[in-house]
Design an enzyme around this catalytic site. Structure first.
Site, PDB file in Angstrom:
ATOM      1  CG  ASP A 102      76.420-103.557   0.745  1.00 56.77           C
ATOM      2  OD1 ASP A 102      76.737-103.798  -0.434  1.00 56.77           O
ATOM      3  OD2 ASP A 102      77.240-103.520   1.687  1.00 56.77           O
ATOM      4  CE1 TYR A 140      77.367-108.578   2.337  1.00 56.23           C
ATOM      5  CE2 TYR A 140      75.706-106.913   2.819  1.00 56.23           C
ATOM      6  CZ  TYR A 140      76.950-107.258   2.317  1.00 56.23           C
ATOM      7  OH  TYR A 140      77.766-106.293   1.796  1.00 56.23           O
ATOM      8  CD  GLU A 166      80.934-108.499  -3.794  1.00 58.98           C
ATOM      9  OE1 GLU A 166      80.098-107.707  -3.381  1.00 58.98           O
ATOM     10  OE2 GLU A 166      80.749-109.734  -3.823  1.00 58.98           O
ATOM     11  CD  GLU A 188      81.905-100.217  -0.825  1.00 57.12           C
ATOM     12  OE1 GLU A 188      83.091-100.222  -1.172  1.00 57.12           O
ATOM     13  OE2 GLU A 188      81.518 -99.927   0.317  1.00 57.12           O
ATOM     14  NE  ARG A 236      80.768-104.527   4.891  1.00 54.68           N
ATOM     15  CZ  ARG A 236      81.430-105.471   4.240  1.00 54.68           C
ATOM     16  NH1 ARG A 236      80.789-106.220   3.362  1.00 54.68           N
ATOM     17  NH2 ARG A 236      82.699-105.686   4.470  1.00 54.68           N
ATOM     18  CG  HIS A 250      65.918-106.568   2.106  1.00 50.27           C
ATOM     19  ND1 HIS A 250      65.473-105.269   2.162  1.00 50.27           N
ATOM     20  CD2 HIS A 250      66.433-106.736   0.857  1.00 50.27           C
ATOM     21  CE1 HIS A 250      65.690-104.675   0.996  1.00 50.27           C
ATOM     22  NE2 HIS A 250      66.277-105.545   0.199  1.00 50.27           N
ATOM     23  CG  ASP A 267      78.661-108.334  -0.691  1.00 50.29           C
ATOM     24  OD1 ASP A 267      78.556-109.543  -0.963  1.00 50.29           O
ATOM     25  OD2 ASP A 267      79.630-107.857  -0.069  1.00 50.29           O
TER      26      ASP A 267
END
Length: 905
Positions: A97, A320, A8, A99, A322, A367, A95
Site C-alpha cells: 500500500d 493483505y 517491516e 505507506e 489493508r 488489488h 507492504d
C-alpha cells in the site's frame, strides 16, 4: 552472492524466510525508519532557529519535509547498513500500500545502496506468491510515494497548527486532526440529536393466533381503515405526530377499550400475499467491512481487529489486510468454489463464478479482497489457530467461500386478519433454499442456528379462514433517540462519506478514545464535554476542516496526486498558505476567539454553565452566596447530565454532602458523595484532626441512591482481611481498585499476587476459601486476551506449567514463569520441540535473564496505520521546548542533507 530482503516486521521476515533460497537474508526495519521530528530534541541544531522547525516542514521552501532518524531506530538502521555491506542485491519487500511504498523509499534514501535495487510486492505470504513476486519485481512508484508524503505533510500541518490554538483557548494537551476532528464531530452531532430528542409514546395491540396447533403473532395496524401510529410517525424534535400524517394515535385507555371490544370476537383472514425474494451473498471483506463485521459478530474493536488480521497475514494465513478492493483473483475464486463443492455440494455453487468489482474511485490500496491465503483454502479447523485468531480467520474464510455460493431463495409472507373494524398483520419468512446462508449469515456466528432464527413459519391459511385468538394484549411503546455510533457504524459512516482511508480508521478511533474525546461504553462511542467544546470551536471558526464534504474532496485530491492527475505542491500551497489557507485562517481567527466562550459547553435544559478546566469539566452557577463551581465526575458524559444531577452536584458543593446515617459502632456520620472518579461513601467529617476521613468507592454499576447504611459500613471495612495463606502465612485481603474488586496475596517485599473478583462473587462477602481458589488460578495478563500460543509444547518436567511458543513483538518466544526466551532467527516454530524449549530456558536462566528486557524497545509497526496518531503529543513537546535562536543561515551540509531528502515525481 547474497540478496538482502527488507520487510517491516520480524514475524513477516520469519515467514518469508521459509520461502526464499538459502542465499537470501531477510531483515526487518521495524516499521518506519525515518519520519518528521516528534520532539524539539530531534530537530537538527542547524535548523533549530528557523521558525518552521517546530512544524518539521519548511513551508517557505516548497513544503520541504525535515526527516530525522528517531533514536530508537538508529541501531536498526546501522544493522541494516551492515547487512547491506555483504549483499550483492537489495530487495525492498514492504507492504504494497501507500505507506509500504513510502517505507521502501525512505529505506532507499537512508541506505544509499550501491548494488542493484528491486521493489517486490505481494498480497499474500505463501511459497507460490513469494516466488512469483521475485520474478515480477519493479521500481519504487514515486507518484504513490509523493501522495503519501503529501498526506503526511498535510496531517502535520493540520495537527501542529490547530492543536496549539486549542491549548490556548480550551485546555492544554488537546489535539486536532484532519480525519480525527471530523470523526469527533460526527459523534457530537449524534449526541446533540439525542439531547434534542423528545420522546413520544403510543399503544397498540398484540395477538397470538393459532391454526392447526401452529401459533403466530399478529400486530394491530389499522382501526376503521385508518393506520395506527407507530414509532416512524413521530417527530424526534417534538415527541408528537409529524404534521400532516393521517394516523390514529392510541393512548393506554383507548387501547384497552379496543381490546375489551374485540376480545371474544371472531377473527378472519382478509388477505394473504406471498412474495419470492432472492438474496445474493456479500462481497469478500475489505478493511472497512472486516472491521464492521468483527465488531458486530466478535465484539472486537477496530484496532484489535487490525492487530489480529496483521498477525494472520504475516504468518501466511490471509492476504493483505489493508485494502479497499472486493476483487478476487482467478486462483482465489477457484479455491473458494472448491471449498463449496467439497463441503456443501454442487447445488450450493453459484452457476457462474462471481466476480466483484470495487465501486469506490479511491480504492487504490491492495488489488484483492481479504481472503484466506494460498491456492487452496485451509478450513478454520485445519489451521491450528485458536482463540480470536481462529474466530477472525473463520469469519474471513466463511465470507470468502460464501461469496461463490448460490443465491438464497426465500418466500416472504404477509397475512392480514380482521376482527370487527381492527386490522392485524402477521409477517412470515420461509427459506426455500439457503444457498450462501448455509455458510455465512451476517451478524451471526452460527449459520445453522441463524437459519432457524431467520425463518418465521406461518400455518397454511387462505382468505376466509378463521384462526383462534389465544392471547390479546395492549402494549405500550416509547420512541427511542437515534442510536449512538458503535465502532462498526462509525467506520461505515466515515467510508460512506469518503472521509479518510479505511487503513487509518482503527487508529483514528483509538486516538479519539485515548485522547478523551469519547468513551467506549457497552460498544457505543459516547463523546465527552471536551469533544463538545472542541467541535463547537472548529465548527464556528474553521467549518471546512470538520465538514465531511470538504474532507472527502481532500481525499479525492490526494488520490489524484497518486495517479498523477493533480500536482502536490500547488495543492499544499493553496491549503496552507493561500488567501483562505489554514495558516491565514488561524492567524485571523485567533484574536476573535474568546477563551471563556470556547471553554463553555452549552447544553439544552441545563441552566448552569458547563466549562472545561485544567482538571476536567465543571459546573458554574450563580447563587445567593455568589458563584458556585462543582466538578463533574469523569465518568459522567454530556448524555447523562440532566437537571437533577446538576442540582445534586451544586447542592453537594454549597450545602455539603448528603448524610446517609450514623456508623453503628463509632456514631460518626456516613456520607454519600460524588467526586471526580464517581460516587463514594465517607466516614466522618473533614477537620483539622481528621484531614483524610475513611472513604470507599461504590462498586461499578451501583447507584448512589441505592446505598444503605449497612452497605456503606461494609464498604468502609475495605480492605477486608480474609485470613492467611496456608503456604506462606501472608495475609489475604479483598478490596476495590481502579479495575474493580480483587483479592490479593500480600507477601510484603516478596511481592503481591492479585486476582479479579467477578460475579457471582462479591468483594463484601467473599471468604478465604474462595479467595485461595481464585489465587490458585493462572493469572490473566491485562490486554493479552488474544495472546494465543503459536504452538503448544507440553508440560515443564519440574513445575508442571504448560510451555508454549508465543508470537511476541520481536518474534516468537517461549515462556516459563518470569523467563521469556526468544527463538533464534533461523529457528522454525513448526520444528521447535519441548526439549529445545527447556534448553533455551535453561541457557537464559543461567545468563541471569528474567523477564525480557526488550520492553524498552519501541515497536513502530502497528496493526492499523495512522494518519498521524501522535501529532498532538509531538506538537506539544516541540512547542513546549523553547529553542534558542540559532543562525538563520543553514550550513551547506544541512542544506545538502535536506535537499537529498527531496524527491522528484
Amino acid at each position: 552472492m547474497s540478496t538482502l530482503v527488507i520487510v517491516e516486521s520480524p514475524t513477516k521476515a520469519r515467514t518469508i524466510r521459509n520461502f526464499l533460497p538459502s542465499n537470501y537474508r531477510v531483515e526487518a526495519s521495524m516499521g518506519h525508519v525515518r519520519d518528521l521530528p516528534s520532539s524539539a530534541e530531534e530537530i537538527p541544531e542547524a535548523v533549530k532557529g528557523e521558525k518552521w522547525a517546530q512544524l518539521g516542514v519548511n513551508v517557505e521552501a516548497d513544503f520541504e519535509p525535515l526527516y530525522v532518524i528517531p533514536k530508537d531506530k538508529k541501531k536498526i538502521v546501522k544493522e541494516l547498513k551492515d547487512a547491506l555491506k555483504d549483499a550483492t542485491e537489495l530487495i525492498l519487500a514492504t507492504d504494497e500500500d501507500r505507506e509500504g511504498e513510502s517505507i521502501s523509499w525512505h529505506l532507499l534514501q537512508i541506505l544509499k545502496p550501491k548494488v542493484p535495487i528491486k521493489r517486490m510486492v505481494f498480497h499474500e505470504i505463501t511459497r507460490e506468491a513469494i516466488r512469483d513476486a521475485l520474478t515480477h519485481c519493479r521500481d519504487i512508484d514515486n507518484r504513490v510515494v509523493q501522495a503519501q508524503e503529501t498526506r503526511r505533510i498535510l496531517d502535520r500541518l493540520v495537527g501542529y497548527t490547530l492543536s496549539p490554538l486549542l491549548w490556548k483557548k480550551i485546555a492544554w494537551g488537546l489535539s486536532a486532526g484532519r480525519v480525527q476532528s471530523v470523526a469527533v464531530r460526527l459523534l457530537v452531532r449524534r449526541e446533540r440529536e439525542r439531547r434534542a430528542f423528545r420522546q413520544g409514546s403510543y399503544w397498540d395491540l398484540k395477538a397470538v393466533l393459532e391454526k392447526g396447533k401452529i401459533s403466530f403473532d399478529a400486530k394491530l395496524v389499522t382501526v376503521g381503515n385508518v393506520k395506527v401510529a407507530n414509532g416512524s410517525d413521530f417527530d424526534e424534535n417534538t415527541g408528537q405526530i409529524i404534521a400532516g400524517r393521517r394516523v390514529l394515535l392510541l393512548n393506554e385507555d383507548q387501547a384497552r377499550a379496543l381490546l375489551s371490544r374485540i376480545q371474544n370476537k371472531p377473527w378472519t383472514v382478509s388477505n394473504l400475499e406471498e412474495r419470492p425474494v432472492t438474496r445474493k451473498p456479500s462481497p469478500p471483506f475489505t478493511t472497512s467491512t472486516l472491521q464492521q463485521e468483527a465488531n458486530r459478530k466478535l465484539r472486537l474493536g477496530a484496532r484489535e481487529t487490525m492487530r489480529i488480521a496483521q498477525s494472520l497475514y504475516e504468518r501466511g494465513f490471509i492476504t493483505y489486510m489493508r485494502t479497499d478492493s472486493v476483487h478476487l483473483s482467478e486462483q482465489a475464486i477457484t479455491a473458494a468454489r472448491s471449498c463449496v463443492q467439497e463441503l456443501y455440494g454442487s447445488e450450493y455453487l453459484s452457476p457462474q463464478p462471481r466476480k466483484y468489482t470495487t465501486k469506490s474511485k479511491g480504492a487504490q490500496e491492495a488489488h484483492e479482497a481479504i481472503r484466506p491465503a494460498g491456492s487452496s483454502f485451509r478450513t478454520p479447523q485445519q489451521t491450528g489457530l485458536s482463540g480470536v485468531d481462529f474466530r477472525l480467520y473463520d469469519l474471513i474464510w466463511k465470507r470468502t467461500v460464501a461469496s461463490q455460493m448460490a443465491d438464497s431463495r426465500q418466500t416472504h409472507v404477509t397475512l392480514q386478519t380482521q376482527v370487527e373494524d381492527a386490522g392485524f398483520r402477521s409477517s412470515g419468512k420461509r427459506i426455500d433454499f439457503p444457498g450462501f446462508l448455509r455458510a455465512y449469515v451476517e451478524g451471526s456466528d452460527d449459520p445453522d442456528a441463524a437459519l432457524e432464527d431467520q425463518e418465521v413459519i406461518l400455518p397454511a391459511l387462505k382468505v376466509g379462514d378463521k384462526p383462534n385468538c389465544k392471547d390479546l394484549q395492549a402494549v405500550g411503546h416509547e420512541t427511542q433517540p437515534p442510536a449512538r455510533y458503535t465502532e462498526a457504524s462509525l467506520v461505515k459512516m466515515l467510508e460512506s462519506e469518503g472521509v479518510g482511508r479505511p487503513s487509518t480508521y482503527a487508529s483514528i478511533i483509538g486516538t479519539i478514545v485515548d485522547r478523551g474525546y469519547a468513551k467506549l461504553i457497552a460498544n457505543a462511542l459516547i463523546p465527552t464535554f471536551t469533544a463538545f467544546a472542541v467541535t463547537t470551536l472548529l465548527e464556528t471558526h474553521f467549518p471546512d476542516l470538520v465538514d465531511t464534504g470538504f474532507t472527502s474532496r481532500m481525499e479525492q485530491t490526494l488520490d489524484e496526486i497518486a495517479t498523477g492527475e493533480a500536482k502536490w505542491l500547488p495543492y499544499l500551497q493553496k491549503f496552507y498558505t493561500g488567501e483562505m489557507g489554514l495558516a491565514t485562517q488561524v492567524k485571523e481567527q485567533e484574536s476573535q476567539i474568546d477563551a471563556k466562550v470556547a471553554r463553555t459547553v452549552v447544553l439544552e435544559n441545563i441552566a448552569a454553565k458547563v466549562c472545561i478546566g485544567k482538571y476536567g469539566a465543571y459546573l458554574e452557577a450563580e447563587s445567593e452566596e455568589g458563584q458556585v463551581k462543582a466538578s463533574i465526575p469523569q465518568d459522567l458524559t454530556p448524555a447523562d447530565l440532566d437537571p437533577e444531577k446538576v442540582e445534586f452536584l451544586l447542592k453537594q458543593k454549597t450545602e455539603g454532602p448528603e448524610k446517609l446515617g450514623l456508623h453503628p459502632e463509632t456514631g460518626e456520620p456516613i456520607y454519600v458523595l460524588v467526586g471526580n472518579y464517581g460516587p463514594y461513601v465517607q466516614l466522618g467529617d473533614v477537620s483539622e484532626t481528621n484531614k483524610k476521613p475513611k472513604r470507599s468507592s461504590l462498586p461499578k454499576g451501583t447507584d448512589k441512591d441505592s446505598v444503605t447504611v449497612d452497605m456503606a459500613v461494609s464498604l468502609l471495612t475495605l480492605p477486608r482481611l480474609l485470613g492467611t495463606h496456608p503456604e506462606t502465612g501472608a495475609k489475604v485481603q479483598a478490596n476495590l481498585g481502579m479495575y474493580g474488586p480483587y483479592v490479593v496475596h500480600d507477601q510484603g517485599k516478596v511481592g503481591k499476587d492479585y486476582r479479579s473478583i467477578k460475579p457471582p462473587d462479591d468483594v463484601l462477602t467473599i471468604e478465604i476459601d474462595r479467595a485461595l481458589e481464585l489465587l490458585s488460578q493462572p493469572k490473566a495478563v491485562r490486554g493479552s486476551k488474544s495472546a494465543t500460543p503459536l504452538k503448544e509444547l507440553g508440560a515443564h518436567p519440574e513445575s508442571g506449567e504448560m510451555l508454549n511458543v508465543y508470537d511476541g513483538r520481536y518474534g516468537p518466544y517461549v515462556k516459563h514463569g518470569d523467563i521469556n526466551a526468544s527463538l533464534a532467527k533461523d529457528e522454525s516454530v513448526e520444528n521447535f520441540t519441548l526439549q529445545k524449549a527447556l534448553d533455551l530456558l535453561a541457557a537464559k536462566e543461567a545468563a541471569g535473564g528474567g523477564k525480557s528486557s526488550s520492553k524498552s524497545k519501541k515497536s513502530t509497526k502497528t496493526a492499523a496505520k495512522s494518519e498521524t496518531a501522535t501529532e498532538k503529543t509531538a506538537a506539544k513537546k516541540t512547542t513546549a521546548k523553547k529553542t534558542t535562536t540559532a543562525k538563520k543561515t543553514t550550513t551547506k551540509k544541512a542544506a545538502a542533507a535536506t535537499a537529498s531528502k527531496k524527491k522528484t515525481t
